[in-house]
Structures are given as C-alpha cells and as structure tokens.
Scaffold this active site. Structure first.
Site, short mmCIF file in Angstrom:
data_model
loop_
_atom_site.label_atom_id
_atom_site.label_comp_id
_atom_site.label_asym_id
_atom_site.label_seq_id
_atom_site.Cartn_x
_atom_site.Cartn_y
_atom_site.Cartn_z
N GLU A 27 -62.79 16.64 -19.48
CA GLU A 27 -61.96 15.74 -18.69
C GLU A 27 -60.71 15.32 -19.46
O GLU A 27 -60.28 14.17 -19.44
CB GLU A 27 -62.76 14.50 -18.27
CG GLU A 27 -64.07 14.92 -17.65
CD GLU A 27 -64.32 14.29 -16.32
OE1 GLU A 27 -63.47 13.56 -15.83
OE2 GLU A 27 -65.39 14.58 -15.76
N GLY A 82 -57.89 25.71 -19.58
CA GLY A 82 -58.65 24.47 -19.76
C GLY A 82 -57.72 23.27 -19.71
O GLY A 82 -57.60 22.60 -18.68
N SER A 83 -56.99 23.05 -20.80
CA SER A 83 -56.05 21.92 -20.82
C SER A 83 -54.88 22.15 -19.87
O SER A 83 -54.17 21.21 -19.52
CB SER A 83 -55.51 21.72 -22.25
OG SER A 83 -56.57 21.42 -23.13
N ALA A 99 -63.15 9.83 -12.65
CA ALA A 99 -64.20 10.24 -13.58
C ALA A 99 -63.93 9.74 -15.00
O ALA A 99 -64.84 9.28 -15.69
CB ALA A 99 -64.34 11.76 -13.58
N THR A 158 -58.90 16.65 -23.33
CA THR A 158 -59.34 16.52 -24.72
C THR A 158 -58.74 15.25 -25.34
O THR A 158 -57.76 14.68 -24.84
CB THR A 158 -58.91 17.74 -25.57
OG1 THR A 158 -57.48 17.70 -25.71
CG2 THR A 158 -59.33 19.06 -24.95
C1 LIG Z 1 -70.23 20.49 -21.46
C2 LIG Z 1 -68.96 20.62 -20.69
C3 LIG Z 1 -68.94 20.30 -19.33
C4 LIG Z 1 -67.76 20.46 -18.59
N1 LIG Z 1 -67.76 20.20 -17.23
C5 LIG Z 1 -66.68 20.55 -16.47
C6 LIG Z 1 -66.72 20.45 -15.04
O1 LIG Z 1 -67.70 19.97 -14.47
N2 LIG Z 1 -65.65 20.89 -14.33
C7 LIG Z 1 -64.53 21.41 -14.92
O2 LIG Z 1 -63.61 21.82 -14.22
N3 LIG Z 1 -64.46 21.51 -16.29
C8 LIG Z 1 -65.51 21.11 -17.07
N4 LIG Z 1 -65.45 21.20 -18.45
C9 LIG Z 1 -64.27 21.80 -19.06
C10 LIG Z 1 -63.43 20.82 -19.88
O3 LIG Z 1 -62.75 19.94 -19.04
C11 LIG Z 1 -62.51 21.65 -20.78
O4 LIG Z 1 -63.33 22.18 -21.82
C12 LIG Z 1 -61.38 20.84 -21.38
O5 LIG Z 1 -60.45 20.51 -20.37
C13 LIG Z 1 -60.65 21.60 -22.49
O6 LIG Z 1 -60.34 22.91 -22.13
P1 LIG Z 1 -60.72 24.12 -23.11
O7 LIG Z 1 -62.15 23.98 -23.50
O8 LIG Z 1 -60.30 25.37 -22.44
O9 LIG Z 1 -59.87 23.87 -24.41
P2 LIG Z 1 -58.33 24.29 -24.65
O10 LIG Z 1 -57.49 23.82 -23.51
O11 LIG Z 1 -58.29 25.74 -25.01
O12 LIG Z 1 -58.00 23.42 -25.92
C14 LIG Z 1 -58.40 23.81 -27.26
C15 LIG Z 1 -57.71 22.88 -28.25
O13 LIG Z 1 -56.29 23.00 -28.12
C16 LIG Z 1 -55.72 21.72 -27.91
N5 LIG Z 1 -54.54 21.85 -27.06
C17 LIG Z 1 -54.43 22.54 -25.89
N6 LIG Z 1 -53.19 22.44 -25.40
C18 LIG Z 1 -52.50 21.65 -26.26
C19 LIG Z 1 -51.18 21.13 -26.30
N7 LIG Z 1 -50.28 21.40 -25.34
N8 LIG Z 1 -50.81 20.38 -27.35
C20 LIG Z 1 -51.70 20.08 -28.34
N9 LIG Z 1 -52.98 20.52 -28.36
C21 LIG Z 1 -53.36 21.29 -27.33
C22 LIG Z 1 -56.80 20.89 -27.25
O14 LIG Z 1 -56.59 19.49 -27.45
C23 LIG Z 1 -58.04 21.41 -27.98
O15 LIG Z 1 -58.19 20.73 -29.19
C24 LIG Z 1 -66.59 20.96 -19.23
C25 LIG Z 1 -66.62 21.24 -20.61
C26 LIG Z 1 -67.77 21.07 -21.33
C27 LIG Z 1 -67.76 21.40 -22.79
#
Ligand SMILES: Cc1cc2nc3c(=O)[nH]c(=O)nc-3n(C[C@H](O)[C@H](O)[C@H](O)COP(=O)(O)OP(=O)(O)OC[C@H]3O[C@@H](n4cnc5c(N)ncnc54)[C@H](O)[C@@H]3O)c2cc1C
Length: 398
Positions: A377, A150-151, A256, A379
C-alpha cells in the site's frame, strides 16, 4: 452488526498514556471492547499455529462478518454497521494487535473491495455484492499491483476490450491478498483509451485463475496470490461506472492506509506489552532486567512513540470523519506508524533475548508481518516522497 458487550470499558492496559480514551464516545469504547474480546478469545489462541503452518484461518471469516467488521463504515442498508472512521480505526488496531495478516484480510475486504463498489458501483452492483461481502459469505480481493508495476501502477499492462455486452480482460496481477480463496476481485485495468477502470471479476469466470504465492516469511497467516486473466469475458454490468483513472484505486488506498495507520499501533502495543511484562519477570545479575537503564530506555521510547502514533490517529480520524483527511496526511500516518511499530518489534525482540525468536511470544511474528506492511500500500520511501511532494509541490518520484 457490531454488538456491545457487558465488560469493563478499559483501554488495553497501560498504553493509553495520554488518556485518549476520554476523547472516545461510549460507542467507540464498546466497539473496541467487543473486537478486543474476540481477538483475545478467538484469534490469539490459534494465530501462532496458523502462521507457523502458513495457513489463513478462514474459519474465522463468518465470525468477523457477524461482528460487523467488514465494511463497518458503510451504511446499514447494505448490511454494514454504519460506524464512523474512528471506530474503523479502533477495529483495525485491535485486529492487528492479534495479527497483521488477519487485519490485512479485513482491510482489503472493507477498504479495497466494498468501498469501491459502494463509491463507484451501480445500485444493482451495490445490492448484489455488498450484503454478501458484509457477512463474509463472499470474500474479495483487490488487483492493482503487477509484476513489473508496483510503486508505479499507472504503467499497468492489464487491459480490456469491448465485446458487445461483455468486456474481454487480459493480463495478470501480483501480490494480491486474499486472492487464493476470494470469490471475487476488484481488478483495475486499462480500457481501449488507456484509462484505468475497475472491473468486478468473479471466481468461475472462464480464463480467470488465482495461483497462490508460497514461501513467504511475512504475513504467513494471510493468503497471497496472483490474478491471471486469459481472455476472461466479463459482463459489462460488472464494470464500475463511477470512476475513471488512477484516482479510483488511489481513493481506495486512502481508506486502507488509514486503517493500516491504526492497525500498526495494535502490533506495536502487542510487542510493547510483551516486552514490558517479560522485562519485569526476567532476572539477570540478580535483578529484573527492567531495572537496567538500557532496557528502560527502550521501553520508555516505545510508549512515547505509541502515544505519538495514537495522537496522530485520533486527529486523522476526526479529519476523516469530516471528509477532510488528505491523501498526504494519511500517507504520513501510514509511514510513521508502521515504521514505529517495526522499530518497537525489533527492540522488543532484543529485550526478550533468545526467547524473542520463538513462537511462544508474538514478537517475531509481528516483526516479520510488519516487513510486508512497511512495503505494501505504498512503500516507506514512496510515502516519504508523497510528503515531499505535498510540501514542495514537486513530484520527485516520476
Ligand atoms: C504480502 C503482500 C500483500 C500485498 N497485497 C496486495 C494487494 O492485495 N493488492 C495489490 O494490488 N497489491 C498488493 N501488494 C503489493 C504492494 O502494494 C507492492 O509490493 C508495493 O506497492 C511495492 O511494489 P513492488 O513490490 O513492486 O516494489 P517496487 O515498486 O519495485 O519498489 C522496490 C523499491 O524501490 C523503491 N522505489 C520505487 N520507485 C521509487 C522512486 N520513484 N523513488 C525512490 N524509490 C523508489 C521502493 O520504495 C522500494 O524500496 C502486496 C504486497 C505484499 C508483499
């Protein structure tokens, strides 16, 4: 095309505290008013019902296309409106005043689907896809996030191999807005060399499925799903030739996130206006609750924060119009403005007391929506670290 309408050109009442309207052009105001009227007449009367049912009001898509909302900042030769980035921001603000889910649908289409085709596609790809996407005849989605990435999208596993005139795509994407109904997807996947490229995958291609994600408490009027690729044969003419590496998807996210920074102000305005009106009408201890200092403190802080966010957006819009807005500047505005809107939604909910939790008022819906907007987009925390990296030169998140 975006049409001007004959209406008094006033800013959403009482939220233009610093007279920023004076910095807008006549065209900006007309565009804002036409989208505002559409939101008031077509979106607001139905959105609560659709959100409660967890359904996307896709019947609005052709009207949004007709209004010129999709890809509005792209040139008219592709059927788009060719307006500037301040207009784009105002459009996102007005739509999100209605609902973040509908703004999400529109910003995915504009910034994450049409923008990469325009910026990195061939002439043939632009002519084939952009006009249909501009009218909403086709809707698109953007596949970057995966279940385990994700991130950190650079770690993605989705990949493609060469097969003559085609590529063979395998893998899956998670949390993809619009995926359950989209006719096409801009998918970011790794090539044989492990470099990320964009591929235009069309519904109906064998091995391509888009299962819906259910049970969301947030963005309930936006459709979210997965993208699954099981040996999908995609013609090479559907590969975006103009970009290689993570900067491709990241440049789309700049566009975006810029829209989100403006959109969040729309949610905040909706919550603030609801709370202000309610506080003037609700009597407790024989007085309107607006007469109590603690309520006034909340309201005064809301309008202050909205004003600061508007100022940030206006300057960011000027920079983006000049091609000078940096990723870090956009990141700061996305993070600040979404956090601001979420805080306002929570405070507004408290001002309404028990009434704050019911669908007769939009606050709880905005609040729940913003819980996604603060995460997607990039966190809240990742954006903070982008600012940290920008000012120290040290990337702390990898
Ligand atoms: C309703 C919805 C619609 C979406 N639409 C799209 C879309 O159209 N296309 C698309 O590609 N994606 C989409 N997303 C995905 C969204 O971009 C991701 O959920 C987001 O990038 C976070 O990834 P994750 O959920 O895997 O969280 P994670 O990356 O697992 O993060 C979990 C937590 O860990 C923290 N974290 C992670 N790495 C670090 C670090 N290095 N240092 C400190 N903290 C950290 C984060 O800040 C967060 O609090 C959507 C998400 C939702 C909920």
């Amino acid at each position: 095309m975006l049409k001007a309408i004959e209406k008094p050109q006033v800013q959403t009442s009482g939220t233009d505290y610093y007279q920023l309207d004076e910095l807008l052009t006549e065209e900006h105001r007309q565009i804002r008013e036409s989208v505002k009227s559409w939101v008031d007449e077509k979106l607001l009367p139905i959105i609560e019902d659709f959100a409660q049912k967890s359904e996307c009001p896709t019947h609005l898509i052709p009207e949004m296309g007709e209004l010129g909302i999709f890809g509005c900042f792209l040139p008219e030769e592709y059927g788009c409106s060719g307006v500037d980035y301040i207009s784009y921001g105002l459009i996102m603000q007005e739509i999100e005043r209605g609902d973040s889910g509908i703004r999400s649908m529109a910003s995915v289409q504009s910034s994450l689907v049409m923008y990469p085709i325009f910026a990195y596609g061939t002439d043939e790809q632009k002519k084939r896809f952009l006009p249909k996407l501009a009218t909403g005849e086709w809707m698109g989605c953007f596949g970057l996030t995966e279940a385990d990435f994700g991130s950190n999208p650079a770690g993605m596993l989705t990949n493609f191999t060469d097969d003559g005139d085609h590529v063979i795509l395998n893998g899956s994407k998670m949390w993809i807005s619009n995926s359950p109904f989209a006719q096409m997807a801009v998918v970011w996947a790794k090539n044989n060399d492990g470099r990320i490229q964009g591929i235009l995958v069309e519904r109906g291609m064998e091995g391509f499925t888009t299962p819906e994600i259910h049970n969301k408490w947030s963005l309930r009027a936006s459709s979210t799903g997965e993208l699954v690729f099981d040996n999908v044969r995609v013609p090479k003419t559907n590969v975006l030739p103009g970009i290689l590496g993570l900067k491709g998807p990241l440049s789309c996210l700049d566009s975006a996130r810029y829209g989100i920074a403006w959109g969040a102000v729309g949610s905040a305005i909706a919550c603030y206006e609801t709370a202000l009106k309610y506080s003037l009408e609700r009597i407790q201890f024989d007085k309107p609750i607006a007469s109590f200092q603690l309520i006034q403190k909340k309201l005064a802080e809301m309008i202050t924060e909205i004003t600061k966010a508007q100022l940030m957006n206006m300057r960011l819009g000027q920079l983006r119009n000049e091609g000078r807005a940096t990723t870090a500047q956009i990141s700061m505005a996305k993070r600040n403005n979404v956090d601001m809107a979420l805080t306002i939604a929570r405070d507004a909910r408290q001002i309404l007391g028990g009434m704050g939790i019911v669908g007769d008022f939009p606050i709880m819906r905005h609040m729940m929506n913003l819980e996604s907007v603060v995460t997607y987009e990039g966190t809240h925390d990742i954006h903070l670290l982008i600012t940290g990296m920008d000012i120290t030169g040290i990337p702390s998140f990898r």
